[in-house]
Structures are given as structure tokens and as C-alpha cells.
Design a protein around this motif. Sequence first.
Motif, mmCIF file in Angstrom:
data_model
loop_
_atom_site.group_PDB
_atom_site.id
_atom_site.type_symbol
_atom_site.label_atom_id
_atom_site.label_comp_id
_atom_site.label_asym_id
_atom_site.label_seq_id
_atom_site.Cartn_x
_atom_site.Cartn_y
_atom_site.Cartn_z
ATOM 1 N N GLN A 132 2.197 9.326 -5.974
ATOM 2 C CA GLN A 132 2.719 10.659 -5.681
ATOM 3 C C GLN A 132 3.775 11.053 -6.706
ATOM 4 O O GLN A 132 3.794 12.174 -7.173
ATOM 5 N N VAL A 133 4.650 10.124 -7.079
ATOM 6 C CA VAL A 133 5.684 10.396 -8.068
ATOM 7 C C VAL A 133 5.043 10.694 -9.414
ATOM 8 O O VAL A 133 5.433 11.645 -10.108
ATOM 9 N N ASP A 134 4.039 9.916 -9.816
ATOM 10 C CA ASP A 134 3.340 10.157 -11.074
ATOM 11 C C ASP A 134 2.649 11.511 -11.064
ATOM 12 O O ASP A 134 2.655 12.234 -12.060
ATOM 13 N N LYS A 135 2.070 11.857 -9.941
ATOM 14 C CA LYS A 135 1.385 13.150 -9.796
ATOM 15 C C LYS A 135 2.390 14.288 -9.914
ATOM 16 O O LYS A 135 2.140 15.288 -10.572
ATOM 17 N N ASP A 136 3.537 14.138 -9.256
ATOM 18 C CA ASP A 136 4.564 15.166 -9.331
ATOM 19 C C ASP A 136 5.111 15.305 -10.748
ATOM 20 O O ASP A 136 5.367 16.418 -11.216
ATOM 21 N N ASN A 137 5.290 14.193 -11.449
ATOM 22 C CA ASN A 137 5.782 14.239 -12.829
ATOM 23 C C ASN A 137 4.775 14.896 -13.753
ATOM 24 O O ASN A 137 5.148 15.644 -14.655
ATOM 25 N N SER A 138 3.488 14.660 -13.557
ATOM 26 C CA SER A 138 2.480 15.264 -14.409
ATOM 27 C C SER A 138 2.383 16.767 -14.141
ATOM 28 O O SER A 138 2.108 17.547 -15.039
ATOM 29 N N ASN A 139 2.626 17.189 -12.908
ATOM 30 C CA ASN A 139 2.608 18.611 -12.586
ATOM 31 C C ASN A 139 3.842 19.322 -13.142
ATOM 32 O O ASN A 139 3.766 20.488 -13.498
ATOM 33 N N SER A 140 4.967 18.637 -13.202
ATOM 34 C CA SER A 140 6.180 19.259 -13.717
ATOM 35 C C SER A 140 6.092 19.470 -15.216
ATOM 36 O O SER A 140 6.745 20.348 -15.770
ATOM 37 N N ASP A 141 5.286 18.682 -15.930
ATOM 38 C CA ASP A 141 5.121 18.849 -17.369
ATOM 39 C C ASP A 141 4.354 20.125 -17.700
ATOM 40 O O ASP A 141 4.523 20.708 -18.755
ATOM 41 N N LYS A 142 3.525 20.567 -16.783
ATOM 42 C CA LYS A 142 2.704 21.758 -17.013
ATOM 43 C C LYS A 142 3.508 23.043 -16.891
ATOM 44 O O LYS A 142 3.106 24.075 -17.370
ATOM 45 N N CYS A 143 4.643 23.019 -16.227
ATOM 46 C CA CYS A 143 5.430 24.227 -15.992
ATOM 47 C C CYS A 143 6.121 24.672 -17.208
ATOM 48 O O CYS A 143 6.575 24.561 -18.094
ATOM 49 N N TRP B 265 0.831 -1.201 0.000
ATOM 50 C CA TRP B 265 0.000 0.000 0.000
ATOM 51 C C TRP B 265 0.868 1.255 0.000
ATOM 52 O O TRP B 265 0.595 2.196 -0.728
ATOM 53 N N LEU B 266 1.923 1.263 0.820
ATOM 54 C CA LEU B 266 2.828 2.408 0.856
ATOM 55 C C LEU B 266 3.541 2.583 -0.480
ATOM 56 O O LEU B 266 3.736 3.708 -0.950
ATOM 57 N N LYS B 267 3.922 1.487 -1.104
ATOM 58 C CA LYS B 267 4.617 1.543 -2.390
ATOM 59 C C LYS B 267 3.702 2.119 -3.475
ATOM 60 O O LYS B 267 4.123 2.968 -4.253
ATOM 61 N N VAL B 268 2.444 1.681 -3.497
ATOM 62 C CA VAL B 268 1.490 2.183 -4.488
ATOM 63 C C VAL B 268 1.245 3.668 -4.282
ATOM 64 O O VAL B 268 1.227 4.448 -5.241
ATOM 65 N N ASN B 269 1.083 4.093 -3.039
ATOM 66 C CA ASN B 269 0.857 5.514 -2.761
ATOM 67 C C ASN B 269 2.071 6.349 -3.137
ATOM 68 O O ASN B 269 1.929 7.465 -3.618
ATOM 69 N N LYS B 270 3.262 5.822 -2.918
ATOM 70 C CA LYS B 270 4.478 6.544 -3.285
ATOM 71 C C LYS B 270 4.563 6.688 -4.806
ATOM 72 O O LYS B 270 4.906 7.755 -5.318
ATOM 73 N N GLU B 271 4.224 5.628 -5.535
ATOM 74 C CA GLU B 271 4.248 5.679 -6.992
ATOM 75 C C GLU B 271 3.207 6.664 -7.523
ATOM 76 O O GLU B 271 3.460 7.397 -8.472
#
Length: 102
Positions: free
Chosen positions: A91-102, A83-89
Motif C-alpha cells: 500500500q505504501v509503495d502504491k501510494d508513493n507511485s501515485n504521488s509521483d504522477k501528480c 501478511w499484514l506487513k507485506v500488504n502495508k508495504e
Amino acid sequence: MGKNLKHIKLWLQGLSFRTGVIVLALCIPFYVLSFAQMALPAKYLSVETKGILWVILFGMAKTCQYGGLTILGVEGYKRVKAWLKVNKEKQVDKDNSNSDKC
């Protein structure tokens, strides 16, 4: 003595996964309190009192830690880890998608 410990272990393992997670999470505030109280000035707590509080709070933290792990067991531990691993992944995917918008 060995019979009593086995009885307690079996009883703890019979508790639910959710209870195990809650008990395991309780160790965090006990760890924080056991070390945070050491930062209080000596005029509020004597050194002896701080030592006694540390032993009690640290002991409670360890009790919650081992009790929670006993309740969860190996399969529950694997579930929490996954569960922790899935949530971490996520979060990483969310951060990567937000960095593409900048």
C-alpha cells in the motif's frame, strides 16, 4: 478440570489456519456491537439490558479473540503478522507511485 482444558486446547490447535483467521476476525464485530449498543437511547434499552448485552457481546469478542489465537498458534500468528506487513508495504509503495504522477 485441567484435563478438559488441555483437550479443548489440543482440539482447537488441530483446526486449520483459515479457520483461525475467520474466528479471530469474528471478534471485531462483537467488539463493535458490545460498545455500539451503549449509544442507543434509554427508551429502547434499559441500563440493565445494556449491561447484560455488553457482558455477553464483550465475552463473545474475547472468546473469539483467544480461540482464534489458540487455533493459529505462534506460527500462525507470525504468518498473519507477516501478511499484514507485506500488504502495508504494498500500500505504501502504491501510494508513493501515485504521488509521483501528480
